[in-house]
Design a protein around this motif. Structure first.
Motif, PDB file in Angstrom:
ATOM      1  N   THR A   1       0.832  -1.189   0.000  1.00 31.57           N
ATOM      2  CA  THR A   1       0.000   0.000   0.000  1.00 31.57           C
ATOM      3  C   THR A   1       0.870   1.243   0.000  1.00 31.57           C
ATOM      4  O   THR A   1       2.045   1.211   0.330  1.00 31.57           O
ATOM      5  CB  THR A   1      -0.903   0.043   1.235  1.00 31.57           C
ATOM      6  OG1 THR A   1      -0.083   0.150   2.392  1.00 31.57           O
ATOM      7  CG2 THR A   1      -1.766  -1.190   1.326  1.00 31.57           C
ATOM      8  N   LYS A   2       0.256   2.388  -0.350  1.00 29.63           N
ATOM      9  CA  LYS A   2       1.004   3.644  -0.321  1.00 29.63           C
ATOM     10  C   LYS A   2       1.521   3.943   1.068  1.00 29.63           C
ATOM     11  O   LYS A   2       2.620   4.435   1.245  1.00 29.63           O
ATOM     12  CB  LYS A   2       0.111   4.789  -0.802  1.00 29.63           C
ATOM     13  CG  LYS A   2      -0.114   4.770  -2.280  1.00 29.63           C
ATOM     14  CD  LYS A   2      -0.701   6.052  -2.775  1.00 29.63           C
ATOM     15  CE  LYS A   2      -2.140   6.183  -2.417  1.00 29.63           C
ATOM     16  NZ  LYS A   2      -2.788   7.297  -3.114  1.00 29.63           N
TER      17      LYS A   2
ATOM     18  N   MET B   1      -8.723   0.362  -4.430  1.00 28.94           N
ATOM     19  CA  MET B   1      -8.856  -0.208  -5.769  1.00 28.94           C
ATOM     20  C   MET B   1      -8.178  -1.574  -5.841  1.00 28.94           C
ATOM     21  O   MET B   1      -7.349  -1.909  -4.995  1.00 28.94           O
ATOM     22  CB  MET B   1      -8.213   0.738  -6.793  1.00 28.94           C
ATOM     23  CG  MET B   1      -8.925   2.062  -6.951  1.00 28.94           C
ATOM     24  SD  MET B   1      -8.016   3.201  -8.043  1.00 28.94           S
ATOM     25  CE  MET B   1      -9.124   4.610  -8.039  1.00 28.94           C
ATOM     26  N   PRO B   2      -8.517  -2.384  -6.841  1.00 26.15           N
ATOM     27  CA  PRO B   2      -7.836  -3.675  -7.020  1.00 26.15           C
ATOM     28  C   PRO B   2      -6.328  -3.472  -7.104  1.00 26.15           C
ATOM     29  O   PRO B   2      -5.853  -2.465  -7.653  1.00 26.15           O
ATOM     30  CB  PRO B   2      -8.401  -4.191  -8.346  1.00 26.15           C
ATOM     31  CG  PRO B   2      -9.726  -3.520  -8.476  1.00 26.15           C
ATOM     32  CD  PRO B   2      -9.545  -2.159  -7.862  1.00 26.15           C
ATOM     33  N   GLY B   3      -5.566  -4.439  -6.586  1.00 24.01           N
ATOM     34  CA  GLY B   3      -4.117  -4.293  -6.543  1.00 24.01           C
ATOM     35  C   GLY B   3      -3.478  -4.035  -7.895  1.00 24.01           C
ATOM     36  O   GLY B   3      -2.492  -3.298  -7.994  1.00 24.01           O
TER      37      GLY B   3
ATOM     38  N   THR C   1       7.228   3.658  -6.573  1.00 24.76           N
ATOM     39  CA  THR C   1       7.339   4.987  -7.167  1.00 24.76           C
ATOM     40  C   THR C   1       6.040   5.370  -7.877  1.00 24.76           C
ATOM     41  O   THR C   1       5.471   4.587  -8.626  1.00 24.76           O
ATOM     42  CB  THR C   1       8.517   5.020  -8.168  1.00 24.76           C
ATOM     43  OG1 THR C   1       9.735   4.884  -7.437  1.00 24.76           O
ATOM     44  CG2 THR C   1       8.546   6.335  -8.945  1.00 24.76           C
ATOM     45  N   GLY C   2       5.594   6.574  -7.605  1.00 21.18           N
ATOM     46  CA  GLY C   2       4.373   7.082  -8.233  1.00 21.18           C
ATOM     47  C   GLY C   2       3.228   7.303  -7.271  1.00 21.18           C
ATOM     48  O   GLY C   2       2.282   8.029  -7.594  1.00 21.18           O
ATOM     49  N   TRP C   3       3.303   6.733  -6.063  1.00 27.74           N
ATOM     50  CA  TRP C   3       2.159   6.843  -5.155  1.00 27.74           C
ATOM     51  C   TRP C   3       1.879   8.279  -4.741  1.00 27.74           C
ATOM     52  O   TRP C   3       0.731   8.648  -4.491  1.00 27.74           O
ATOM     53  CB  TRP C   3       2.320   5.942  -3.933  1.00 27.74           C
ATOM     54  CG  TRP C   3       3.411   6.302  -2.955  1.00 27.74           C
ATOM     55  CD1 TRP C   3       4.650   5.751  -2.891  1.00 27.74           C
ATOM     56  CD2 TRP C   3       3.341   7.260  -1.891  1.00 27.74           C
ATOM     57  NE1 TRP C   3       5.375   6.320  -1.857  1.00 27.74           N
ATOM     58  CE2 TRP C   3       4.595   7.253  -1.230  1.00 27.74           C
ATOM     59  CE3 TRP C   3       2.355   8.130  -1.441  1.00 27.74           C
ATOM     60  CZ2 TRP C   3       4.881   8.083  -0.143  1.00 27.74           C
ATOM     61  CZ3 TRP C   3       2.641   8.958  -0.349  1.00 27.74           C
ATOM     62  CH2 TRP C   3       3.888   8.921   0.279  1.00 27.74           C
TER      63      TRP C   3
ATOM     64  N   GLY D   1      -4.523  -0.072  -8.164  1.00 31.12           N
ATOM     65  CA  GLY D   1      -4.112   0.824  -7.093  1.00 31.12           C
ATOM     66  C   GLY D   1      -2.637   0.796  -6.788  1.00 31.12           C
ATOM     67  O   GLY D   1      -2.012   1.843  -6.564  1.00 31.12           O
ATOM     68  N   ALA D   2      -2.037  -0.411  -6.756  1.00 30.73           N
ATOM     69  CA  ALA D   2      -0.609  -0.546  -6.477  1.00 30.73           C
ATOM     70  C   ALA D   2       0.139  -0.992  -7.729  1.00 30.73           C
ATOM     71  O   ALA D   2       1.273  -1.445  -7.647  1.00 30.73           O
ATOM     72  CB  ALA D   2      -0.382  -1.549  -5.348  1.00 30.73           C
TER      73      ALA D   2
END
Length: 472
Positions: A6-7, A437-439, A237-239, A442-443
Motif C-alpha cells: 500500500t502507499k 482499488m484492485p491491486g 514509485t508514483g504513489w 491501485g498498487a
C-alpha cells in the motif's frame, strides 16, 4: 501469493515515522524488523497503568465475569510503539480481569492469511486496508464476527460515519475504526511566508494565485519555485502523484463521484477523471511551478519522496503537498510547529458544495471470535474515554476518527493538527483511493502510469486509457 504494497506501507518503509504505520507489505527487505518476535502480553496492566487516567468499567458488566480469560490482538504495530498499545490495553485488563495477548508483526498481512488458512485466526486483527478486510471476510464465509451492539452504538454516536463503508462487506458491518491519518496537507515555512508577505490560502483559487505570485516575485531566480515534489519510492514509485489525484478528485467532483471512481462505476478515462489529471498537471507538470531547489518537471520522478519537500528549509521552495507523517523527514533540529521553521496548512477546497474534503487512511479492527471477552474488548476499542486515554499515552500517531476526541491530549503538534482535521464534524472524509482499488490498479498501473506521465511526459489520454485497460 503476492503481497500488495500500500502507499502507506511504501511511505513508511522509507522514513523514520512511528512504527505503528508499518504494514506487513513492507516485508523484511523493505525495513529491518525491530521487534523481538512472539506474543507480547499486557500482563495485567503492569505497564505504568497507575499513571493513566481511569476509564468507565461499567460497559463491560453486561458480558459477565471475565476473570481469567484472554484475548489475542494481532496488528502491524511493532516495537517501539507496541509498548504504548500494551500500556493502553492494561486499562481494559484492570477493568475486566482479561489478559490481552498483543502481537505486532513485520509480516502482518502474509502471516494473518497463513493463520486464517490454518484455522488459527486471532481473536481480533487490526487491518490497515479496507480492501484486505473485505477480501478476508469474503473469502472466508462465517469467519468474521459482527461487533457487539455496544461497540456499534459507540461507533454510531461518536465516530465519523464515512468509516462505515470501509468496515462493511455485503451490507454487514464487521470492522470498526482504530486509528486514522490525514493526508490533505501542504507543508510550508511560516517564516518565509511572513518575510514575503504571503498568507496561507483558504481556497483553491487563492492557492493558485499565491503560486502565480511566487513565480512573479522570483522571476529572476529560476532555482526558486512555488512547489517542490518527489514521487520516488522504489517499487512503489508514483504513489505520491496518485495522492494528488485523489485529493483533487475529492475537491473537484465531490465524494459521490470519488466513490464511483474507486468502485469503477465510472471508467478511469471518464471525462471527470481527465479533468482531475489536467488540474494536477497544472501543478506537477508546470515548469513555472516546479521543482524548486531540485530541477525541472522530470526531476520529480527521480526525487525520492522523502527529499521532495526539503528545499523548503533552504528557501528554494514554498509549498509541498504531503501527508502528516512527512514531518519526520525534515532535518534534525527543524522546529515543526505553527510558529516554527516548518508547518502545514489544510489543502484548500475547490467547491463549497463539498464541505471540507479530507483524504486519509487508517485501520479497522475485525473480530474472528464471539466469546464474551472478545466482545467486551471490541467495546473497549471504541469507548470514547478509552480512546481519549490512548491518545494521551502518545506514540504511534494514534488518532481515532472520533468526533468527540480532544486533540489537546496528543503530545505532538502535527498529531494535534491532524486530529483537528480528522475529528471535524464538517470534514468530508474519504479513504485513500488506490488502497481501495484492485491491486493491479491501485498498487500497479495507477502508480506506474503516473510515473510515466511525469518522467516520460506521457499524454493524459494515454495514461488514463492504460489504467482503464488494466482494471481486472
Amino acid at each position: 501469493m503476492r503481497i500488495r504494497l500500500t502507499k502507506r506501507a511504501a511511505a513508511v518503509a522509507g522514513t523514520g515515522v512511528a512504527v505503528s504505520m508499518l504494514l506487513a507489505a513492507c516485508g523484511a527487505d523493505a525495513i529491518e524488523d525491530q521487534s523481538a518476535g512472539g506474543d507480547a502480553s499486557a500482563g495485567g496492566g503492569d505497564a505504568a497503568a497507575g499513571d493513566l487516567p481511569e476509564i468507565d468499567c461499567a460497559p463491560y458488566e453486561e458480558f459477565g465475569d471475565l476473570s481469567g480469560t484472554s484475548v489475542s490482538w494481532y496488528t502491524p504495530v511493532r516495537a517501539p510503539d507496541d509498548a504504548d498499545y500494551i500500556t493502553w490495553v492494561g486499562l481494559f485488563e484492570e477493568c475486566t480481569g482479561v489478559t490481552v495477548n498483543y502481537e505486532g508483526s513485520a509480516e502482518f498481512e502474509a502471516q494473518l492469511l497463513v493463520r486464517i488458512q490454518s484455522g488459527q485466526a486471532p481473536d481480533v486483527a487490526m487491518l490497515p486496508q479496507p480492501g484486505l478486510a473485505a477480501s478476508i471476510i469474503t473469502d472466508n464465509p462465517g469467519l468474521a464476527v459482527e461487533p457487539p451492539e455496544a461497540a456499534v452504538a459507540n461507533f454510531r454516536e461518536y465516530y465519523n460515519q464515512a468509516w462505515e463503508q470501509y468496515g462493511t462487506v455485503d451490507g454487514t458491518l464487521y470492522g470498526l475504526p482504530n486509528s486514522s491519518n490525514a493526508k490533505s496537507l501542504v507543508w510550508y515555512s511560516p517564516t518565509a511566508f511572513e518575510e514575503n508577505g504571503y498568507e496561507v490560502p483558504e481556497t483553491w483559487d487563492e492557492m493558485v494565485a499565491l503560486s502565480d505570485q511566487i513565480v512573479e516575485d522570483f522571476a529572476d531566480n529560476e532555482a526558486v519555485k512555488p512547489w517542490c515534489a518527489g514521487i520516488g519510492s522504489g517499487d512503489a514509485t508514483g504513489w505520491v502523484a496518485t495522492d494528488w489525484m485523489e485529493d483533487v478528485m475529492l475537491r473537484m467532483h465531490g465524494p459521490e463521484v470519488y466513490d464511483q471512481w474507486v468502485n469503477h462505476e465510472i471508467p478511469f478515462n471518464d471525462p471527470q477523471v481527465a479533468s482531475v489529471l489536467e488540474e494536477v498537471g497544472r501543478f506537477l507538470k508546470n515548469p513555472d511551478y516546479v521543482n524548486g531547489g531540485i530541477g525541472g518537471v522530470q526531476s520529480i520522478a527521480t526525487t525520492e519522496f522523502q527529499a521532495g519537500g526539503l528545499p523548503i528549509t533552504e528557501g528554494q521552495c514554498f509549498m509541498h503537498r504531503q501527508a502528516a507523517f512527512y514531518s519526520t523527514n525534515f532535518p534534525e533540529g527543524t522546529s515543526v510547529a505553527e510558529d516554527g521553521d516548518i508547518w502545514a496548512f489544510y489543502l484548500p477546497p475547490m467547491n463549497e458544495e463539498f464541505g471540507r474534503p479530507l483524504l486519509g487512511g487508517g485501520e479497522v479492527n475485525v473480530a474472528f471470535a464471539d466469546r464474551p471477552e472478545v466482545q467486551a474488548f471490541q467495546v473497549f476499542l471504541t469507548q470514547p474515554d478509552a480512546t481519549q486515554a490512548r491518545g494521551g499515552i502518545g506514540g504511534g500517531n494514534y488518532i481515532p476518527p472520533n468526533t468527540e476526541f480532544d486533540p489537546s491530549v496528543l503530545p505532538d503538534p502535527v498529531q494535534q493538527l491532524s486530529a483537528e482535521l480528522l475529528t471535524d464534524p464538517e470534514a468530508t472524509f474519504r479513504f485513500d483511493a488506490s488502497d481501495l482499488m484492485p491491486g493491479a490498479v491501485g498498487a500497479g498501473s495507477f502508480w506506474s502510469e503516473m510515473t510515466a506521465w511525469i518522467a516520460e511526459d506521457k499524454s493524459n489520454e494515454a495514461v488514463l486509457d492504460a489504467i482503464e485497460q488494466s482494471w481486472p
